[in-house]
Design an enzyme around this catalytic site. Structure first.
Site, PDB file in Angstrom:
ATOM      1  N   HIS A 223      -5.821   2.826   0.917  1.00  0.00           N
ATOM      2  CA  HIS A 223      -5.101   3.971   1.488  1.00  0.00           C
ATOM      3  C   HIS A 223      -5.885   4.705   2.581  1.00  0.00           C
ATOM      4  O   HIS A 223      -5.339   5.030   3.630  1.00  0.00           O
ATOM      5  CB  HIS A 223      -4.748   4.977   0.388  1.00  0.00           C
ATOM      6  CG  HIS A 223      -4.146   4.368  -0.847  1.00  0.00           C
ATOM      7  ND1 HIS A 223      -3.200   3.374  -0.796  1.00  0.00           N
ATOM      8  CD2 HIS A 223      -4.350   4.607  -2.168  1.00  0.00           C
ATOM      9  CE1 HIS A 223      -2.846   3.039  -2.026  1.00  0.00           C
ATOM     10  NE2 HIS A 223      -3.534   3.771  -2.874  1.00  0.00           N
TER      11      HIS A 223
ATOM     12  N   ASP B 160       0.907  -1.143   0.000  1.00  0.00           N
ATOM     13  CA  ASP B 160       0.000   0.000   0.000  1.00  0.00           C
ATOM     14  C   ASP B 160       0.946   1.192   0.000  1.00  0.00           C
ATOM     15  O   ASP B 160       1.571   1.485   1.021  1.00  0.00           O
ATOM     16  CB  ASP B 160      -0.882   0.019   1.253  1.00  0.00           C
ATOM     17  CG  ASP B 160      -1.856   1.187   1.225  1.00  0.00           C
ATOM     18  OD1 ASP B 160      -1.412   2.314   0.932  1.00  0.00           O
ATOM     19  OD2 ASP B 160      -3.047   0.991   1.490  1.00  0.00           O
ATOM     20  N   HIS B 161       1.070   1.867  -1.135  1.00  0.00           N
ATOM     21  CA  HIS B 161       2.173   2.840  -1.229  1.00  0.00           C
ATOM     22  C   HIS B 161       1.988   4.029  -0.286  1.00  0.00           C
ATOM     23  O   HIS B 161       2.946   4.731   0.019  1.00  0.00           O
ATOM     24  CB  HIS B 161       2.425   3.271  -2.682  1.00  0.00           C
ATOM     25  CG  HIS B 161       1.488   4.305  -3.217  1.00  0.00           C
ATOM     26  ND1 HIS B 161       0.255   3.992  -3.735  1.00  0.00           N
ATOM     27  CD2 HIS B 161       1.597   5.645  -3.325  1.00  0.00           C
ATOM     28  CE1 HIS B 161      -0.340   5.103  -4.136  1.00  0.00           C
ATOM     29  NE2 HIS B 161       0.451   6.134  -3.898  1.00  0.00           N
TER      30      HIS B 161
HETATM   31  O1  LIG Z   1      -3.253   3.859  -5.601  1.00  0.00           O
HETATM   32  C1  LIG Z   1      -3.569   4.864  -6.200  1.00  0.00           C
HETATM   33  O2  LIG Z   1      -3.065   6.042  -5.791  1.00  0.00           O
HETATM   34  C2  LIG Z   1      -3.022   7.153  -6.670  1.00  0.00           C
HETATM   35  C3  LIG Z   1      -2.788   8.365  -5.782  1.00  0.00           C
HETATM   36  O3  LIG Z   1      -1.521   8.214  -5.186  1.00  0.00           O
HETATM   37  P1  LIG Z   1      -0.698   9.478  -4.716  1.00  0.00           P
HETATM   38  O4  LIG Z   1       0.517   8.908  -4.103  1.00  0.00           O
HETATM   39  O5  LIG Z   1      -0.441  10.310  -5.938  1.00  0.00           O
HETATM   40  O6  LIG Z   1      -1.589  10.214  -3.767  1.00  0.00           O
HETATM   41  C4  LIG Z   1      -4.307   7.298  -7.453  1.00  0.00           C
HETATM   42  O7  LIG Z   1      -4.125   8.289  -8.444  1.00  0.00           O
HETATM   43  C5  LIG Z   1      -4.608   5.995  -8.151  1.00  0.00           C
HETATM   44  O8  LIG Z   1      -5.862   6.092  -8.811  1.00  0.00           O
HETATM   45  C6  LIG Z   1      -4.656   4.858  -7.165  1.00  0.00           C
HETATM   46  O9  LIG Z   1      -4.708   3.620  -7.882  1.00  0.00           O
END
Ligand SMILES: O=C1O[C@H](COP(=O)(O)O)[C@@H](O)[C@H](O)[C@H]1O
Ligand SMILES: NC(=O)C1=CN([C@@H]2O[C@H](COP(=O)(O)OP(=O)(O)OC[C@H]3O[C@@H](n4cnc5c(N)ncnc54)[C@H](OP(=O)(O)O)[C@@H]3O)[C@@H](O)[C@H]2O)C=CC1
Length: 498
Positions: free
Chosen positions: A241, A178-179
């Site tokens: 997230h 989960d980044h």
């Molecule tokens: O996991 C995802 O995250 C991005 C948003 O990530 P961020 O680090 O730029 O806040 C989102 O654009 C994407 O749809 C989703 O799959």
């Protein structure tokens, strides 16, 4: 203490977008900081035919495109190898095994392997099964599986996927990415809470009135229409997230900072979530889809006109919700979450709003003072701000709002490989704390599934928000009926101290 970092990293999907934009630049950053020893190698796997030289050139191009530098790049890319391989073809795994053994021997990698699945999720189960049946997981060192989102489409499919990968890997060997858990300020939530005597005593329903988590994006769905049509904001952002941030904010202090203790505290939060189903979904959740509009002076099209999107699509590109945690600490405190595409700005912020003081002794005593707020700025700026009331200099006893700000000086661009870099390092180091355990995934799906089930049955009147706005009016009404409002993300910007 760092574990044995020597490893062979096999990236399945090595010619794809994720590998190029995030994984190669992240590995390079680890390399340039000296966090990768010379004992590492990468085998990239994808179908298209490429020589090792061509693959190495594509790694170099990705690093330069992402980071704009290439110091020692030749040495770095010399660790990269390529195998053209269709992951559905059993025979390819035999040659991959032989190749991996040669590389392992050449670099003295102690039989340590990381399998990174940077591919469409429908392949995850097949790859895991082949890795086991074709002997790639028979190693003398550690074996770890890194798996990208989405982890299933709902609880049922997630269970099926979990069953498949568990035939080849134990729970401890599975690193579900989960980044957001790699983001600096998301990791800081725990430290802010548990390393400060001033917050923890107040961190409960006696002193906090509500918590707001906003993750807004300017971008639309771009070229990901095919995926997004099956996902929507609820599955794409909320299930993972947003719920992870809720869990970090709400969990009890772990008895120690070990992976298992932290995870089990997060799981207890998930177990305390108030299930919302049927008609009551309307009282707790709002969905939206963007129509056309103007962002940063540019006219943008409606979601339904994006490539690979159904012209009558009912997929939500925005979700706002009230999440209740029915436990002793949080009973009665709403956690409001809000996320969407094509909103006013790119921003992820958490606002902890404290309860009002019992009465106002200062200036306009018939009005309440501004509530104290603790704002955690996740991105693009990183830091924390505490909003207090203090006397105006020279004035009588007039209270005015003052902000105590801390800003990380290393503010980085949005969506940088930063998070991936930390997560890759953690994985090589055997630290699974910032990866999601199956129980968290399962509870979160079970919460989200009830909402999507109701939405599937109910007609949506889309589009219902204009691109370039903060979502549909119903999202504001969700808070207004509780006597609150969304704190505007722009006004909460942290002052950057240089
Ligand atoms: O996991 C995802 O995250 C991005 C948003 O990530 P961020 O680090 O730029 O806040 C989102 O654009 C994407 O749809 C989703 O799959
Ligand atoms: N891109 C991103 O920013 C993010 C992606 N993710 C997730 O990461 C994963 C990968 O996404 P992304 O990189 O964008 O996807 P891409 O479509 O860009 O890449 C897919 C990769 O898989 C390879 N591939 C496809 N079919 C096969 C096959 N049968 N055998 C072997 N290789 C195959 C492709 O190469 P070839 O055509 O040569 O076979 C390519 O390397 C997905 O799960 C996605 O949800 C998650 C968060 C962010």
């Amino acid at each position: 203490m760092e574990q044995n970092m020597n490893s062979l990293i096999m990236i399945f999907g090595a010619t794809g977008d994720l590998a190029k934009r995030k994984l190669f630049p992240s590995l390079y950053r680890l390399f340039e900081r000296g966090r990768l020893t010379n004992k590492f190698a990468v085998i990239g796997v994808a179908r298209r035919p490429l020589s090792n030289d061509e693959f190495q050139q594509s790694v170099k191009d990705s690093v330069v495109a992402a980071l704009g530098r290439d110091k020692n790049i030749e040495e770095f890319i010399s660790h990269f190898y390529y195998q053209s391989h269709d992951v559905t073809d059993s025979n390819s795994y035999i040659s991959l095994k032989k190749f991996a053994e040669q590389i392992d021997y050449h670099y003295s990698l102690d039989g340590n392997r990381i399998f990174y699945l940077a591919m469409a999720p429908e392949f995850f189960g097949t790859i895991a099964l082949h890795l086991k049946s074709d002997g790639l997981t028979d190693v003398s060192g550690y074996k770890r599986l890194v798996i990208e989102k989405p982890f299933g489409h709902d609880l049922e499919s997630a269970k099926e996927l979990n069953k498949q990968i568990r035939t080849a890997f134990s729970e401890e060997e599975i690193y579900r990415i989960d980044h957001y858990l790699g983001k600096e300020m998301v990791r800081n939530i725990e430290v802010i809470r548990f390393a400060n005597a001033i917050f923890e005593p107040l961190w409960n329903n006696r002193y906090i009135s509500n918590i707001q988590i906003t993750s807004s994006e300017i971008l639309g769905v771009e070229e990901r229409g095919r995926y997004y049509e099956t996902s929507g904001a609820l599955r794409d952002m909320v299930q993972n997230h947003m719920m992870q941030m809720v869990a970090l904010l709400a969990m009890e202090p772990p008895i120690k900072l070990s992976t298992n203790e932290i995870r089990s505290e997060k799981v207890r939060v998930f177990r305390s979530l108030r299930a919302v189903e049927g008609e009551e979904v309307k009282d707790y959740f709002v969905r939206g889809q963007y129509g056309e509009g103007t962002i940063e002076d540019e006219q943008v099209q409606a979601y339904r006109n994006e490539p690979m999107v159904d012209k009558q699509s009912t997929t939500e590109t925005f979700v706002a919700g009230k999440v209740m945690i029915d436990n002793f600490r949080w009973a009665g405190v709403p956690f409001y979450i809000r996320t969407g595409k094509r909103m006013t700005e790119k921003s992820t912020k958490i606002v902890i709003q404290f309860k009002d003081i019992p009465m106002n002794l200062y200036y306009q005593t018939e009005k309440m003072l501004n509530p104290n707020l603790l704002v955690i700025h996740i991105q693009p700026e990183e830091g924390i701000t505490l909003h207090l009331n203090a006397k105006k200099a020279g004035g009588h006893l007039d209270a005015q709002e003052v902000k105590l700000s801390f800003a990380n000086t290393g503010v980085h661009a949005m969506n940088t490989p930063e998070g991936y870099e930390k997560l890759l390092f953690d994985c090589m180091n055997g630290d699974a704390t910032n990866f999601t355990h199956w129980d968290e995934v399962a509870y979160s799906w079970s919460f989200v599934d009830k909402i999507s089930k109701f939405w599937q049955k109910e007609q949506a009147s889309f589009p219902n928000y204009q691109s370039g706005t903060m979502g549909p009016n119903a999202a504001d009404e969700l808070l207004e009926k509780d006597g609150f409002f969304w704190w505007p993300v722009t006004d909460l910007e942290v002052d950057i101290c240089k």
